[in-house]
Design a protein around this motif. Structure first.
Motif, short mmCIF file in Angstrom:
data_model
loop_
_atom_site.label_atom_id
_atom_site.label_comp_id
_atom_site.label_asym_id
_atom_site.label_seq_id
_atom_site.Cartn_x
_atom_site.Cartn_y
_atom_site.Cartn_z
N PRO A 67 0.82 -1.23 0.00
CA PRO A 67 0.00 0.00 0.00
C PRO A 67 0.85 1.27 0.00
N THR A 68 1.97 1.25 0.72
CA THR A 68 2.86 2.42 0.72
C THR A 68 3.43 2.65 -0.67
N ILE A 69 3.88 1.58 -1.32
CA ILE A 69 4.44 1.70 -2.67
C ILE A 69 3.38 2.21 -3.64
N ARG A 70 2.14 1.71 -3.50
CA ARG A 70 1.06 2.12 -4.39
C ARG A 70 0.76 3.62 -4.25
N ARG A 71 0.60 4.09 -3.01
CA ARG A 71 0.27 5.50 -2.80
C ARG A 71 1.43 6.40 -3.20
N MET A 72 2.66 5.97 -2.90
CA MET A 72 3.83 6.75 -3.29
C MET A 72 3.95 6.80 -4.81
N SER A 73 3.74 5.69 -5.48
CA SER A 73 3.81 5.66 -6.94
C SER A 73 2.80 6.61 -7.55
N ALA A 74 1.59 6.64 -7.00
CA ALA A 74 0.54 7.51 -7.52
C ALA A 74 0.93 8.98 -7.36
N GLU A 75 1.47 9.33 -6.19
CA GLU A 75 1.86 10.73 -5.97
C GLU A 75 3.01 11.13 -6.88
N ASP A 191 3.62 -8.71 -6.32
CA ASP A 191 2.28 -8.41 -6.81
C ASP A 191 2.32 -8.30 -8.34
N PRO A 192 1.50 -9.07 -9.06
CA PRO A 192 1.56 -9.06 -10.53
C PRO A 192 1.22 -7.71 -11.14
N ASN A 193 0.34 -6.95 -10.51
CA ASN A 193 0.00 -5.63 -11.04
C ASN A 193 1.15 -4.65 -10.86
N LEU A 194 1.86 -4.78 -9.74
CA LEU A 194 3.05 -3.95 -9.53
C LEU A 194 4.11 -4.29 -10.57
N VAL A 195 4.31 -5.57 -10.81
CA VAL A 195 5.32 -6.01 -11.79
C VAL A 195 4.98 -5.45 -13.17
N ASP A 215 -2.01 5.76 -20.66
CA ASP A 215 -3.21 5.71 -19.82
C ASP A 215 -2.89 5.03 -18.49
N ILE A 216 -1.71 5.33 -17.98
CA ILE A 216 -1.18 4.58 -16.84
C ILE A 216 -1.99 4.76 -15.56
N GLN A 217 -2.71 5.87 -15.41
CA GLN A 217 -3.51 6.06 -14.20
C GLN A 217 -4.64 5.04 -14.09
N HIS A 218 -5.02 4.44 -15.22
CA HIS A 218 -6.08 3.43 -15.20
C HIS A 218 -5.52 2.01 -15.07
N HIS A 219 -4.24 1.89 -14.80
CA HIS A 219 -3.62 0.58 -14.62
C HIS A 219 -4.23 -0.10 -13.39
N LEU A 220 -4.34 -1.43 -13.43
CA LEU A 220 -4.93 -2.18 -12.32
C LEU A 220 -4.18 -1.97 -11.01
N ASP A 224 -7.39 1.14 -6.59
CA ASP A 224 -7.91 1.69 -5.33
C ASP A 224 -7.62 3.18 -5.16
N ILE A 225 -6.99 3.79 -6.16
CA ILE A 225 -6.61 5.20 -6.06
C ILE A 225 -7.71 6.09 -6.64
#
Length: 296
Positions: A67-75, A191-195, A215-220, A224-225
């Protein structure tokens, strides 16, 4: 604080950083400058207080959760996209240039290698940090902001897995070959989506990379973002909030006139520069609207 004497042979990076800092004043995903000013012998940057160090330090201390990597990646993705929308090519994205605010959010910093006016332009000379070069930079091909996405992929891989994705021994030629030709290793339990997200960022071919991130913001990986909430600063930060921010208190105690007076009192005469050299730094100073509001 930067000594002018040390910059007279290369004033461009300092002036470029000042230019970009003014351009990103309303970008919440970039480190903010309240003001820049100069004395006879020094250049000063008055920056917001981040307080939680940089991503490089954090990676060395502890492993990061998904979750930290996901939120950081989005920012960081938002920050990079906003830079590019204004024609800014950062050119030196790496963990040491990602700062962590007291509020737990991350911000892109250090714009000394940046290039502006990148609308349809390509560069040929390299700049930045070798470990984070995109293949097209290593191959000395014309390149643009697409190289930033490759660098972002490398730093996020490090954040996720604790190691650099390519050959890391002290063999520069082997490192360059690895970045250009080899595929990073991904742990079986990753995580396959992270990969898949990282693979798109680190696509070797810049044209294919551009299509992959269109269209990377719509990536799986980001399912949750809420991007609107993220842009408005309403989402949970990547890192926990450790203590309250004291930014305004710290800013209020700064007295620019006192600093200028002290500068002339302590300067070594060997640091003095000529009038011609002083002219290299014309236009360096600016004061942000937020600084003015805080002082009031």
């Amino acid at each position: 604080m930067v000594k002018k004497k040390s910059m007279v042979d290369k004033p461009t990076s300092t002036l470029k950083e000042r230019e970009v800092l003014e351009m990103v004043q309303d970008n919440p995903f970039c480190a903010q400058a309240y003001a820049t000013f100069q004395t006879e012998n020094h250049l000063f940057f008055v920056l917001e207080y981040m307080g939680e160090g940089d991503l490089e330090m954090r990676i060395k201390k502890t492993s990061l959760t998904l979750p930290t990597i996901r939120r950081m990646s989005a920012e960081l993705l938002c920050g990079v996209q906003l830079l590019h929308s204004r024609g800014i090519f950062h050119r030196d994205l790496k963990p040491a240039n990602i700062l962590i605010h007291l509020n737990g959010h991350v911000k892109i910093a250090d714009f000394g290698a940046a290039e502006t006016g990148m609308f349809g332009r390509y560069l040929e000379e390299d700049n930045g940090t070798l470990l984070y070069y995109a293949p097209e930079v290593i191959n000395e091909e014309p390149h643009n902001q697409r190289a930033d996405y490759f660098s972002l992929g490398v730093l996020l891989y490090e954040a996720a897995f604790g190691v650099h994705p390519f050959f890391r021994e002290r063999d520069v030629s082997r490192l360059l070959f690895s970045i250009v030709k080899e595929t990073p290793f991904y742990p079986e339990d990753a995580d396959p989506n992270l990969v898949d997200f990282l693979q798109k960022l680190m696509c070797k071919n810049p044209d294919e990379r551009e299509r992959a991130i269109a269209d990377i913001q719509h990536h799986l990986f980001f399912q949750d973002i809420n991007w609107e909430e993220l842009a408005a600063g309403g989402t949970e930060p990547p890192f926990p909030v450790r203590r309250k921010s004291h930014n305004k208190q710290k800013i209020k105690i700064i007295n620019l006139e006192d600093i200028m007076n002290q500068d002339e009192a302590i300067v070594d005469q060997h640091e003095a520069i000529s009038a011609r050299e002083q002219a290299l730094f014309n236009g360096f100073s600016f004061i942000s609207e937020e600084w003015i509001a805080i002082q009031e």
